[in-house]
Design an enzyme around this catalytic site. Sequence first.
Site, PDB file in Angstrom:
ATOM      1  N   ASP A 207       0.872  -1.156  -0.027  1.00  0.00           N
ATOM      2  CA  ASP A 207       0.107   0.105  -0.154  1.00  0.00           C
ATOM      3  C   ASP A 207       0.899   1.345   0.182  1.00  0.00           C
ATOM      4  OD1 ASP A 207       0.691  -0.730   2.704  1.00  0.00           O
ATOM      5  OD2 ASP A 207      -0.776   0.872   3.265  1.00  0.00           O
TER       6      ASP A 207
ATOM      7  N   GLU B 135      -0.073  -1.338   5.567  1.00  0.00           N
ATOM      8  CA  GLU B 135       1.060  -1.112   6.364  1.00  0.00           C
ATOM      9  C   GLU B 135       0.729   0.531   7.103  1.00  0.00           C
ATOM     10  OE1 GLU B 135       4.810   0.733   7.743  1.00  0.00           O
ATOM     11  OE2 GLU B 135       3.562   1.602   6.064  1.00  0.00           O
TER      12      GLU B 135
END
Length: 386
Positions: A75, A137
């Site tokens: 991400d 994350e």
Amino acid sequence: MTDLATTRDLLGDLIALPTVSADSNLEMIALLANRLGDLGAEVEILADQTGTKANLLARIGPEEPGGVLLSGHSDVVPVEDQDWTSDPFVMREAGGKLFGRGTCDMKGFIAAAVAMADRFAAQDLRHPVSFAFTYDEEVGCLGARGLRDVLQDRELIPSLAIIGEPTEMRIIEGHKGCCEYTTRFTGLEGHGSRPELGVNAVEYAVRYVSQLLELREHLRHRAPPGSAFEPPWSTINIGRLTGGHVHNVIPGLAEVDWEMRPVQDRDRDYVKGEIDHFVRQKLLPEMRRVHPDADVVTEVIGEVAGLIPMDDNGARDLVARLTRANGTDLVSFGTEAGLFQQLGMSAVICGPGSISQAHKPDEFIELEQLDHCLSMLHGLADQLAA
């Protein structure tokens, strides 16, 4: 095609997939899974409960415990309200740099690791190399926490973990944890002229914050001997306090956003235990004497484990040999490394690019940094085959 050219091309494909944390990462995970699967890797796609996000876990080499894990998060942070000079999701090359959202944080490392997978596959590896690519994350290490829960029940897990966050290929052996919370206060509205008939949520929120600040001072005296962090103790920060509307109305709702950066797990447990005791024994009884439905509820936004520096760290020693570095550092930002350490792996952070570029407009990674990373991975392939 050289390894650097292959990495650059793959990175361009990854940048074109806008895996902002609010959106799905499935297309990127599928691309990486197909690439690794075509090389004969054993591949697992581990979806979250929504089915819109997934972790990727893959292995090349013998089916046995041990070996090395290469890990990165898929991400990226949003680009809204940032002044980019070009499309952030179309990689642009200029002056020896590759520009685009996620180039350094941290699709550059992912691209390098997967570009090197054919070399790992071509080697007669004596020890396996594994790949872990996670989701979310940036919003609390949610994917890595789920992956930890899956791996903790397995016997075949790696011994060493290299997390490729951007460190300019410096070896990072420690960082504090990061715990983020939102605490909500439900009181009872009323006219400001009769405060005794209401439950002022803002006032109780202020008292809660005051208790946190008192605990913050206590933490200064709990620093572990020889702590190399700056500051050496665990910290608390109050990020936001909101509530109320006008001068003459008792506010019925309030919220506090706060965070803690523990240097050791026992400090996190200490703060949570003390503040919970304060709420149950002091605040709630007072609030509920006036309004039985009054409440104080804390939501865990994210609890990211710290990476604890260890005297015996095989991952650190391996990366030092591969990069010929003669020193290590600590960092202030958080990573997924501590979650792998909790599984019994020795873990280290080392990856291409600079954290100073992360999350900014015109994020970039230098081609030279990718080349240094590829050199490390070349050496790793030789080490695992030796």
